[in-house]
Design a protein around this motif. Structure first.
Motif, PDB file in Angstrom:
ATOM      1  N   VAL A 187      43.029   3.862 -28.867  1.00  0.00           N
ATOM      2  CA  VAL A 187      41.625   3.708 -28.479  1.00  0.00           C
ATOM      3  C   VAL A 187      40.764   4.658 -29.306  1.00  0.00           C
ATOM      4  CG1 VAL A 187      40.003   3.961 -26.565  1.00  0.00           C
ATOM      5  CG2 VAL A 187      42.228   2.901 -26.165  1.00  0.00           C
ATOM      6  N   GLY A 188      41.282   5.847 -29.603  1.00  0.00           N
ATOM      7  CA  GLY A 188      40.555   6.795 -30.437  1.00  0.00           C
ATOM      8  C   GLY A 188      40.290   6.252 -31.829  1.00  0.00           C
ATOM      9  N   GLU A 189      41.260   5.543 -32.398  1.00  0.00           N
ATOM     10  CA  GLU A 189      41.070   4.920 -33.712  1.00  0.00           C
ATOM     11  C   GLU A 189      40.014   3.820 -33.645  1.00  0.00           C
ATOM     12  OE1 GLU A 189      45.545   5.508 -35.599  1.00  0.00           O
ATOM     13  OE2 GLU A 189      45.132   3.748 -34.344  1.00  0.00           O
ATOM     14  N   LEU A 190      40.014   3.053 -32.553  1.00  0.00           N
ATOM     15  CA  LEU A 190      38.993   2.023 -32.351  1.00  0.00           C
ATOM     16  C   LEU A 190      37.616   2.672 -32.275  1.00  0.00           C
ATOM     17  CD1 LEU A 190      37.967  -0.846 -31.632  1.00  0.00           C
ATOM     18  CD2 LEU A 190      38.477  -0.280 -29.250  1.00  0.00           C
ATOM     19  N   LYS A 191      37.510   3.767 -31.540  1.00  0.00           N
ATOM     20  CA  LYS A 191      36.236   4.463 -31.399  1.00  0.00           C
ATOM     21  C   LYS A 191      35.754   4.988 -32.757  1.00  0.00           C
ATOM     22  CE  LYS A 191      36.066   8.385 -29.131  1.00  0.00           C
ATOM     23  NZ  LYS A 191      35.999   9.375 -28.052  1.00  0.00           N
TER      24      LYS A 191
ATOM     25  N   LEU B 203      30.933   1.472 -26.035  1.00  0.00           N
ATOM     26  CA  LEU B 203      30.983   2.897 -26.316  1.00  0.00           C
ATOM     27  C   LEU B 203      29.987   3.590 -25.409  1.00  0.00           C
ATOM     28  CD1 LEU B 203      31.071   3.208 -30.209  1.00  0.00           C
ATOM     29  CD2 LEU B 203      32.866   3.804 -28.607  1.00  0.00           C
ATOM     30  N   ALA B 204      30.482   4.487 -24.587  1.00  0.00           N
ATOM     31  CA  ALA B 204      29.610   5.297 -23.737  1.00  0.00           C
ATOM     32  C   ALA B 204      29.453   6.638 -24.427  1.00  0.00           C
ATOM     33  CB  ALA B 204      30.218   5.439 -22.351  1.00  0.00           C
ATOM     34  N   CYS B 205      28.368   6.798 -25.169  1.00  0.00           N
ATOM     35  CA  CYS B 205      28.165   8.001 -25.974  1.00  0.00           C
ATOM     36  C   CYS B 205      27.399   9.054 -25.177  1.00  0.00           C
ATOM     37  CB  CYS B 205      27.392   7.660 -27.245  1.00  0.00           C
ATOM     38  SG  CYS B 205      28.282   6.520 -28.307  1.00  0.00           S
TER      39      CYS B 205
ATOM     40  N   GLY C 264      32.238  10.879 -26.297  1.00  0.00           N
ATOM     41  CA  GLY C 264      32.043   9.606 -25.614  1.00  0.00           C
ATOM     42  C   GLY C 264      33.350   8.910 -25.310  1.00  0.00           C
ATOM     43  N   ARG C 265      33.275   7.845 -24.544  1.00  0.00           N
ATOM     44  CA  ARG C 265      34.454   7.096 -24.142  1.00  0.00           C
ATOM     45  C   ARG C 265      34.283   5.629 -24.466  1.00  0.00           C
ATOM     46  NH1 ARG C 265      38.124  10.712 -21.429  1.00  0.00           N
ATOM     47  NH2 ARG C 265      39.129   8.814 -20.786  1.00  0.00           N
ATOM     48  N   VAL C 266      35.417   4.953 -24.596  1.00  0.00           N
ATOM     49  CA  VAL C 266      35.430   3.501 -24.722  1.00  0.00           C
ATOM     50  C   VAL C 266      35.637   2.945 -23.311  1.00  0.00           C
ATOM     51  CG1 VAL C 266      36.608   1.505 -25.706  1.00  0.00           C
ATOM     52  CG2 VAL C 266      36.355   3.577 -27.060  1.00  0.00           C
ATOM     53  N   VAL C 267      34.819   1.964 -22.947  1.00  0.00           N
ATOM     54  CA  VAL C 267      34.882   1.360 -21.615  1.00  0.00           C
ATOM     55  C   VAL C 267      35.243  -0.112 -21.775  1.00  0.00           C
ATOM     56  CG1 VAL C 267      33.562   0.851 -19.519  1.00  0.00           C
ATOM     57  CG2 VAL C 267      33.138   2.975 -20.772  1.00  0.00           C
ATOM     58  N   TYR C 268      36.209  -0.557 -20.959  1.00  0.00           N
ATOM     59  CA  TYR C 268      36.636  -1.959 -20.971  1.00  0.00           C
ATOM     60  C   TYR C 268      36.869  -2.398 -19.536  1.00  0.00           C
ATOM     61  CZ  TYR C 268      39.491  -6.098 -21.878  1.00  0.00           C
ATOM     62  OH  TYR C 268      39.992  -7.379 -21.897  1.00  0.00           O
ATOM     63  N   LYS C 269      36.207  -3.448 -19.123  1.00  0.00           N
ATOM     64  CA  LYS C 269      36.297  -3.965 -17.754  1.00  0.00           C
ATOM     65  C   LYS C 269      36.062  -2.860 -16.724  1.00  0.00           C
ATOM     66  CE  LYS C 269      39.258  -7.912 -18.648  1.00  0.00           C
ATOM     67  NZ  LYS C 269      40.496  -8.610 -18.319  1.00  0.00           N
ATOM     68  N   LYS C 270      34.993  -2.099 -16.952  1.00  0.00           N
ATOM     69  CA  LYS C 270      34.533  -1.031 -16.063  1.00  0.00           C
ATOM     70  C   LYS C 270      35.504   0.139 -15.943  1.00  0.00           C
ATOM     71  CE  LYS C 270      31.887  -4.237 -13.240  1.00  0.00           C
ATOM     72  NZ  LYS C 270      31.644  -4.739 -11.906  1.00  0.00           N
TER      73      LYS C 270
ATOM     74  N   ARG D  10      37.260   3.503 -18.023  1.00  0.00           N
ATOM     75  CA  ARG D  10      37.246   4.365 -19.197  1.00  0.00           C
ATOM     76  C   ARG D  10      38.657   4.424 -19.771  1.00  0.00           C
ATOM     77  NH1 ARG D  10      34.756   9.758 -17.094  1.00  0.00           N
ATOM     78  NH2 ARG D  10      36.125   9.205 -15.387  1.00  0.00           N
ATOM     79  N   LEU D  11      38.770   4.214 -21.073  1.00  0.00           N
ATOM     80  CA  LEU D  11      40.071   4.183 -21.721  1.00  0.00           C
ATOM     81  C   LEU D  11      40.374   5.534 -22.360  1.00  0.00           C
ATOM     82  CD1 LEU D  11      39.818   0.721 -23.521  1.00  0.00           C
ATOM     83  CD2 LEU D  11      40.415   1.215 -21.155  1.00  0.00           C
TER      84      LEU D  11
END
Length: 120
Positions: free
Chosen positions: A70-74, A116-118, A88-94, A96-97
């Motif tokens: 997920v870090g690489e995706l971010k 992306l929740a920055c 920040g975090r990546v959010v998927y289907k409510k 946090r990943l």
């Protein structure tokens, strides 16, 4: 028979047939989760990533693979959108990943949307 009863029988039969086509393994195997619909972990696929920029929600297309973290995706999304997502975090289907987990662990498919929740 009433028309509604016949229609309900058709829907039930169609659902059973579709389920048996998708689930080619025995239902007792708890580790099996629609592998026919999930991409191979090494195979690249594209997902949408949404983020806020100046109070406007924008979307970009990011190419990734299930064996990426997920870090690489971010990091890819930040570079492509030219933004900084400090802490920040990546959010998927409510949800946090976690950055250190693989994308395949979250059942993310091609065409899905993450956010992306920055933190500013």
């Amino acid at each position: 028979m009433k028309t509604s009863t016949i229609m309900m029988a058709i829907v039930i039969c169609s659902t059973i047939i579709a389920g048996s086509i998708i689930n080619t393994k025995a239902s007792g195997d708890s580790s099996y989760r629609h592998t026919a619909l999930r991409p191979d972990t090494a195979e690249k696929f594209t997902i949408s990533v949404g983020y806020h920029e100046n109070r406007i929600l924008r979307f970009i297309q990011v190419e990734t693979a299930g064996d990426n973290t997920v870090g690489e995706l971010k990091t890819k999304a930040e570079a492509q959108a030219n933004i900084q997502c400090n802490g920040g975090r990546v959010v998927y289907k409510k949800k946090r990943l976690d950055d250190d987990k693989k994308i395949s662990e979250f059942d993310i498919h091609a065409g899905d949307t993450c956010f992306l929740a920055c933190i500013k």
